[in-house]
Design an enzyme around this catalytic site. Sequence first.
Site, PDB file in Angstrom:
ATOM      1  N   PRO A 199       0.823  -1.216   0.000  1.00  0.00           N
ATOM      2  CA  PRO A 199       0.000   0.000   0.000  1.00  0.00           C
ATOM      3  C   PRO A 199       0.859   1.270   0.000  1.00  0.00           C
ATOM      4  O   PRO A 199       0.475   2.293  -0.570  1.00  0.00           O
ATOM      5  CB  PRO A 199      -0.806  -0.095   1.305  1.00  0.00           C
ATOM      6  N   ASP A 241       9.715  -1.706 -12.878  1.00  0.00           N
ATOM      7  CA  ASP A 241      10.774  -2.669 -12.639  1.00  0.00           C
ATOM      8  C   ASP A 241      12.074  -1.884 -12.650  1.00  0.00           C
ATOM      9  O   ASP A 241      12.261  -1.012 -13.507  1.00  0.00           O
ATOM     10  CB  ASP A 241      10.792  -3.768 -13.708  1.00  0.00           C
TER      11      ASP A 241
HETATM   12  P1  IMP Z   1      11.926  -4.482  -8.184  1.00  0.00           P
HETATM   13  O1  IMP Z   1      11.155  -3.951  -7.003  1.00  0.00           O
HETATM   14  O2  IMP Z   1      11.664  -5.903  -8.508  1.00  0.00           O
HETATM   15  O3  IMP Z   1      11.862  -3.580  -9.365  1.00  0.00           O
HETATM   16  O4  IMP Z   1      13.443  -4.522  -7.671  1.00  0.00           O
HETATM   17  C1  IMP Z   1      14.224  -3.392  -7.658  1.00  0.00           C
HETATM   18  C2  IMP Z   1      15.568  -3.743  -7.033  1.00  0.00           C
HETATM   19  O5  IMP Z   1      16.566  -2.821  -7.468  1.00  0.00           O
HETATM   20  C3  IMP Z   1      15.507  -3.641  -5.539  1.00  0.00           C
HETATM   21  O6  IMP Z   1      16.222  -4.697  -5.012  1.00  0.00           O
HETATM   22  C4  IMP Z   1      16.207  -2.340  -5.202  1.00  0.00           C
HETATM   23  O7  IMP Z   1      16.933  -2.429  -4.027  1.00  0.00           O
HETATM   24  C5  IMP Z   1      17.091  -2.082  -6.393  1.00  0.00           C
HETATM   25  N1  IMP Z   1      16.949  -0.653  -6.699  1.00  0.00           N
HETATM   26  C6  IMP Z   1      16.079  -0.097  -7.586  1.00  0.00           C
HETATM   27  N2  IMP Z   1      16.145   1.247  -7.525  1.00  0.00           N
HETATM   28  C7  IMP Z   1      17.054   1.531  -6.570  1.00  0.00           C
HETATM   29  C8  IMP Z   1      17.527   2.760  -6.025  1.00  0.00           C
HETATM   30  O8  IMP Z   1      17.117   3.877  -6.359  1.00  0.00           O
HETATM   31  N3  IMP Z   1      18.454   2.634  -5.057  1.00  0.00           N
HETATM   32  C9  IMP Z   1      18.921   1.453  -4.602  1.00  0.00           C
HETATM   33  N4  IMP Z   1      18.504   0.292  -5.064  1.00  0.00           N
HETATM   34  C10 IMP Z   1      17.572   0.319  -6.046  1.00  0.00           C
END
Ligand code: IMP
Length: 201
Positions: free
Chosen positions: A18, A75
């Site tokens: 949420p 993503d």
């Molecule tokens: P999703 O939620 O499956 O898209 O996974 C995104 C992954 O990338 C997560 O493990 C985050 O920790 C990493 N990630 C994405 N954006 C950032 C950011 O701005 N800072 C640090 N890690 C990020």
Amino acid sequence: MTLKLEAGTKLVAATHNPGKAKELHALLDGRFEVLTAGSLNIPEPDETETTFVGNALLKARHAADLSGQIALADDSGLSVTVLDGAPGIYSARWAGPEKDFRMAMDKVAERIEETGSEDRSAWFTCALAVAWPNGGPAVVVQGEVHGTLIFPPRGDRGFGYDPIFIPDGYDQTFGEMDPAAKDAMSHRAVAFEKLKAALFD
Ligand code: IMP
């Protein structure tokens, strides 16, 4: 059919969190009513695609088709040049079920060491997809921010891989930076600007 979205349109966010729906509502300037796929009992699909864009689109289509409403998915992840873009779409998975990002950052450091390369360049990517139900159209955008990795990690203001990433033109990691400064120039900010340009009149 127009792909512009009228203010007040209901959007299903492909998440069970949420808090994330609230964040998406704010990132879209409060123009849309955002509800979560979780609140509609829509299960999370397996992320079987090989790109950020592919996985964002897969999640948005899944939520749109099962809810019968327009859906939004994201993503994101960290890509390292000398690791051929890894961890990439596996960024969350490298942290394991415990979401242990200290371990994931250590793994990034080890893998880079193993290459013997001095190159520490890396980038964050954020893909966003909005899909209309029943195989309707979709809008997909991608934002990136490029920078350099630093070890050991620095700062505790961010999340995920923030403590090892210094964006180009700055001398602090995302983990040390004022969160508002990060939010103004991150891969997510770039992607949302593109999405708003595509969806808003
Ligand atoms: P999703 O939620 O499956 O898209 O996974 C995104 C992954 O990338 C997560 O493990 C985050 O920790 C990493 N990630 C994405 N954006 C950032 C950011 O701005 N800072 C640090 N890690 C990020």
